[in-house]
Design an enzyme around this catalytic site. Structure first.
Site, PDB file in Angstrom:
ATOM      1  CB  ALA A  68      -2.429  11.507 -67.957  1.00  0.00           C
ATOM      2  N   GLY A 120      -1.461   0.090 -66.435  1.00  0.00           N
ATOM      3  CA  GLY A 120      -0.805  -0.127 -65.014  1.00  0.00           C
ATOM      4  C   GLY A 120       0.050   0.107 -65.167  1.00  0.00           C
ATOM      5  CB  CYS A 187      -5.084   3.983 -61.234  1.00  0.00           C
ATOM      6  SG  CYS A 187      -4.390   3.111 -62.888  1.00  0.00           S
ATOM      7  CE  LYS A 222      -7.809  11.011 -65.033  1.00  0.00           C
ATOM      8  NZ  LYS A 222      -6.626  10.702 -66.605  1.00  0.00           N
ATOM      9  CG  ASN A 251      -8.704   7.794 -63.462  1.00  0.00           C
ATOM     10  OD1 ASN A 251      -8.549   7.417 -65.301  1.00  0.00           O
ATOM     11  ND2 ASN A 251      -7.862   7.687 -63.070  1.00  0.00           N
ATOM     12  N   GLY A 306     -14.560  10.931 -74.504  1.00  0.00           N
ATOM     13  CA  GLY A 306     -15.381  10.811 -75.882  1.00  0.00           C
ATOM     14  C   GLY A 306     -15.120  12.523 -76.795  1.00  0.00           C
TER      15      GLY A 306
END
Length: 368
Positions: A68, A120, A187, A222, A251, A306
Site C-alpha cells: 500500500a 498523510g 499510520c 497493520k 507499518n 527493504g
C-alpha cells in the site's frame, strides 16, 4: 538495466512526488489497453506451482505483493497486476476523500536506497475508489488498506466514535472489491492514525463494529513496529475472539532513522517515516518476534521493509512471513524487480532442496 541506466537517472531529476504521480497516470492509461497489459504480463509473470501459496483462504500465485502507498486510490491496479505480483494492496483508503499533508511530503535518499514518506494518506475516498475498481477486472488478489480520514489540522479533534465509524463506512463501501482488508492501525504520518489504537479497548470496539455489519473478507491488522511486547500481547489477546482476523503486518516507524548513510543535515528537518533498505534488519527482527508470539495455526504475517532482492524476500519468509511486499524497490530498481525476485526465490529454494515456498515459512524463527 534500461530502467536503472536510462529511466531512473531521468526520473530522479524531477520532484519525487511528481515522478510518482506520472507513473500512476501512465499506469491508469495502460489499464485501458488490454493488449499492452497482456504483453507486460507475458514479460513479467513467473508461473511455477512451487511459488503458489494459500493465505486466509486466498490463493496467491506467488508470495510477492505490491505494498500500500504506491497506488493509493486504485487508479492503476490492472497495470500493476501485469508486472507479475502475486497480490496488490492499494490505499490507504478512507471513508472521505483527503488531500493529505502539505507538500513537500516525499524525498529520496539514494545513498541509502530509501525514501522518506510524509504523504498523510491522500486518497479519493471509498466511494470513488469502489466505483473505479468495479470497472477494472483482474485475477490477482486485491487487498485494500483502510484508515480513518485525514481531515487536516483545520478541524477539531474527532470523537472516538467518528474515527471508528470512518473505518466501518469505508469497509462497507469497499468490501465487494476486496480480497482482504488491511486495517491500518498505525499510520506514522497523521496524529490520529499514529496513536489512536495505542489506547486499550479501541481495537476491540472497531472489530465489534465490523463484525456487526458482516464483513465477509479476511482482516489483517497493520501494527506499529514501535509498539513494545506488552502492546503486541494486548493486540493478540484482543483479536483472539474475532475469527475474521487472519493476520498481521508491521507499518513504517515514525521514529527510527538509525543507520542512514545520508548525512543528517540533509534529512534532519524532514518529517515522516523512512522506507527501504535501512528498515530491513530491524523489520526482520520484528517479524521473528511476532511469529513466535502468535498462534501460527491461525494467523499469518505479511512482511515489508527493504525488499530489493530475492534474498531479502527469502529471509522474510524464513523469519515467519507468508507473504512479502515491496514498494521502494520499484523506485530504485524498476518494474523488472518483481520477475527477478520471483525467479531468484526459485533458485534459492532449489539450492536448499525446498519443494514449495510454504515449507520455508518461519524456518529461522521456530525455536523447535
Amino acid at each position: 538495466m534500461i530502467y536503472q541506466r536510462l529511466l531512473r537517472p531521468l526520473l530522479f531529476r524531477f520532484d519525487p512526488e511528481w515522478a510518482h504521480d506520472q507513473a500512476i497516470a501512465w499506469g491508469a492509461v495502460a489499464t485501458r489497453i488490454p493488449g499492452l497489459l497482456r504483453c507486460a504480463s507475458r514479460m513479467h509473470r513467473v508461473e511455477d506451482s512451487r511459488l503458489n501459496i494459500q493465505v486466509a483462504g486466498i490463493s496467491f500465485e506467488n508470495p510477492l505483493g505490491l505494498a500500500a502507498g504506491y497506488d493509493k486510490s486504485g487508479r492503476a491496479v490492472a497495470a500493476m497486476a501485469s508486472l507479475g505480483f502475486g497480490h496488490l494492496e492499494i490505499g490507504s483508503v478512507s471513508a472521505m476523500p483527503s488531500a493529505g499533508n502539505a507538500k513537500p511530503r516525499l524525498w529520496r535518499l539514494p545513498i541509502d536506497h530509501a525514501i522518506c514518506v510524509h504523504y498523510g494518506l491522500p486518497n479519493d475516498g471509498a466511494a470513488a475508489v469502489a466505483k473505479r475498481l468495479q470497472g477494472q477486472s483482474i485475477s490477482t488478489p486485491l487487498g485494500i488498506n483502510l484508515v480513518n480520514t485525514n481531515h487536516g489540522e483545520c478541524l477539531g479533534a474527532l470523537s472516538n466514535d467518528e474515527i471508528i465509524q470512518d473505518y466501518v463506512t469505508a469497509a462497507e463501501t469497499l468490501q465487494a472489491c476486496a480480497s482482504y482488508f488491511m486495517l491500518n492501525l498505525s499510520c506514522p504520518n497523521t496524529s490520529d492514525g499514529r496513536a489512536f489504537f495505542d489506547t486499550p479497548g479501541r481495537l476491540r470496539e472497531l472489530l465489534d463494529r465490523l463484525a456487526s455489519i458482516s464483513i465477509d473478507v479476511p482482516l489483517f491488522l497493520k501494527l506499529s513496529p514501535d509498539w513494545d511486547d506488552a502492546a503486541i500481547d494486548r493486540i493478540l489477546q484482543t483479536v483472539d475472539g474475532f475469527d475474521s482476523v487472519a493476520g498481521f503486518m508491521f507499518n513504517l516507524s515514525s521514529r527510527r532513522r538509525s543507520g542512514l548513510a545520508t548525512p543528517r543535515e540533509i534529512w534532519n528537518d524532514w518529517p515522516g517515516a523512512i522506507s527501504g533498505k535501512p528498515t530491513r534488519e530491524w523489520m526482520d527482527g520484528r517479524i521473528v518476534s511476532l511469529y513466535r508470539k502468535m498462534d501460527r495455526r491461525r494467523y499469518r504475517i505479511i512482511a515489508a521493509g527493504g525488499v530489493v532482492t530475492a534474498e531479502d524476500a527469502y529471509r522474510k519468509l524464513r523469519a515467519g512471513a507468508s507473504l512479502v511486499q515491496l514498494l521502494t524497490a520499484l523506485v530504485y530498481e524498476g518494474p523488472g524487480v518483481v520477475r527477478r525476485i520471483n525467479r531468484g526465490l526459485l533458485k534459492l529454494m532449489e539450492r536448499d532442496g525446498v519443494s514449495h515456498v510454504a515449507d520455508i515459512v518461519g524456518t529461522d524463527a521456530d525455536p523447535s
